[in-house]
Design an enzyme around this catalytic site. Structure first.
Site, PDB file in Angstrom:
ATOM      1  N   PRO A   2       0.807  -1.210   0.000  1.00 40.27           N
ATOM      2  CG  PRO A   2      -0.043  -1.038   2.151  1.00 40.27           C
ATOM      3  CD  PRO A   2       0.661  -1.975   1.225  1.00 40.27           C
ATOM      4  CD  GLU A   3       4.101   3.482  -3.163  1.00 35.42           C
ATOM      5  OE1 GLU A   3       4.374   4.670  -2.937  1.00 35.42           O
ATOM      6  OE2 GLU A   3       4.801   2.755  -3.885  1.00 35.42           O
ATOM      7  CE  LYS A  61       3.984   5.296   1.180  1.00 32.63           C
ATOM      8  NZ  LYS A  61       5.195   4.666   0.661  1.00 32.63           N
ATOM      9  CG  HIS A 103       0.089 -14.334   7.065  1.00 42.66           C
ATOM     10  ND1 HIS A 103       1.137 -15.097   7.535  1.00 42.66           N
ATOM     11  CD2 HIS A 103      -0.115 -14.718   5.789  1.00 42.66           C
ATOM     12  CE1 HIS A 103       1.566 -15.897   6.558  1.00 42.66           C
ATOM     13  NE2 HIS A 103       0.820 -15.676   5.489  1.00 42.66           N
ATOM     14  NE  ARG A 123       5.750  -9.644   1.501  1.00 38.68           N
ATOM     15  CZ  ARG A 123       5.855  -9.124   0.280  1.00 38.68           C
ATOM     16  NH1 ARG A 123       6.732  -8.167   0.047  1.00 38.68           N
ATOM     17  NH2 ARG A 123       5.094  -9.537  -0.693  1.00 38.68           N
ATOM     18  NE  ARG A 165      17.377  17.741   3.381  1.00 40.99           N
ATOM     19  CZ  ARG A 165      16.741  16.666   3.857  1.00 40.99           C
ATOM     20  NH1 ARG A 165      16.886  15.516   3.268  1.00 40.99           N
ATOM     21  NH2 ARG A 165      15.977  16.771   4.911  1.00 40.99           N
ATOM     22  NE  ARG A 275      13.074   0.907  -1.088  1.00 43.12           N
ATOM     23  CZ  ARG A 275      13.818   0.446  -0.093  1.00 43.12           C
ATOM     24  NH1 ARG A 275      15.102   0.234  -0.270  1.00 43.12           N
ATOM     25  NH2 ARG A 275      13.290   0.178   1.067  1.00 43.12           N
TER      26      ARG A 275
END
Length: 292
Positions: A2-3, A61, A103, A123, A165, A275
């Site tokens: 989920p985002e 989130k 789960h 997870r 940054r 990633r």
DNA sequence: CGAGTACCCTGTTGGC
DNA sequence: TGCCAACAGGGTACTC
């Protein structure tokens, strides 16, 4: 996985199905699910028993359910159940007695004997905790920036912070202290929309280009939200247990070797930050001013 | 403080 | 067919 748009869909579901109900009992079936709760699983359950959940809020989130004070349903919330779904977390509303999910980690039963709230997480990257609210925001969430869908999100402040940054653009997009709720999929899609490379240096990025990438990130989120929340694997299920929809068209994410929807060049995958990053080599060429 | 990396976790996938 | 490494990845803890 989920985002932000998916989490917002879950929040709406919780607001509809859980707000206003009083917790009768909480069962923690996997202690790791409450590892962020300082007092452990017994304390977690004890702090929830008898409390009335007053609503459902979100930043990035993180989701939280404010609880009326111990004084009763009318008292001002000063604590909340904080949830993060991690990669595979689900909050399901299920009739009492329906079979436990493989789960299942935490079960909430309510005094009205209505549907249970279940936290299911394969997870176990996600988790729950009872936390203090500070100005209406959970203490552990205070360091997280507002997200691009927040009406109070300040685009110009984000542009300024980004350009202070000295790093690569995708790393900055994923930095939850600058703006929350942008994950790997949405970062790649926003970069494609804005025709920018993940390694583009932030400190020399022209302001209009910075605005462009944030506009793109927001647009991708809004599109997903309007479609009811996206999902990219079968692990994501919304609050009622219905699968999210799978047919939303991604332009680059997961499309290695497929043609770019703009120019037909073949999408490439690159390893970055442990990633995968996906981009069009023609629309998003490696910049001269690169950082990562 | 800013920047960057290792690690957590487990089910699935793909190469051999 | 079976085995094992790679992979998915947000957030935290850590180092420099």
């Amino acid at each position: 996985m989920p985002e932000l748009p998916e989490v917002e869909v879950v929040r709406r579901g919780l607001a509809r199905w859980v707000a206003g109900r009083t917790v009768a009992a909480v069962e923690v079936t996997h202690p790791r699910a409450v590892r962020r709760h300082p007092g452990g699983d017994a304390d977690f359950a004890a702090r929830l028993r008898g409390r009335t959940l007053t609503g459902a809020s979100r930043r990035g989130k993180y989701l939280w359910l404010p609880m009326a004070g111990p004084g009763g349903p009318g008292s001002q919330p000063d604590e909340a159940v904080l949830a993060h779904l991690g990669m595979s977390g689900q909050l399901l509303v299920r009739p009492p007695g329906s079979p436990d999910e493989t789960h299942l980690r935490v079960r909430f039963a309510f005094t009205d004997d209505g549907p249970e709230l279940r936290f299911v997480d394969q997870r176990t990257f996600g988790g729950l905790a009872v936390v203090d609210l500070v100005d209406g925001v959970p203490e552990p969430v205070a360091h997280i920036g507002r997200d691009p869908l927040d009406p109070d999100f300040d685009d110009e402040a984000w542009v300024a912070a980004l350009r202070r940054r000295r790093t690569g653009l995708k790393r900055a997009l994923l930095d939850q202290s600058l703006a929350s709720g942008i994950g790997n999929i949405y970062a790649d899609e926003a970069l494609w929309q804005a025709r920018l490379h993940w390694a583009r240096a932030t400190d020399t990025l022209p302001k209009p280009k910075a605005r462009l990438v944030m506009d793109a990130a927001r647009a991708v989120m809004v599109e997903a939200l309007e479609a009811g929340g996206t999902s990219f694997d079968s692990l994501y299920v919304n609050v009622n247990g219905e699968s999210g929809y799978f047919d939303r068209r991604l332009h680059v994410y997961g499309r290695t070797g497929e043609p770019c929807d703009r120019c037909g060049s073949l999408i490439v995958r690159e390893a970055f930050m442990n990633r995968s990053s996906f981009r069009c080599p023609h629309c998003q060429p490696r910049p001269r001013q690169a950082r990562w």
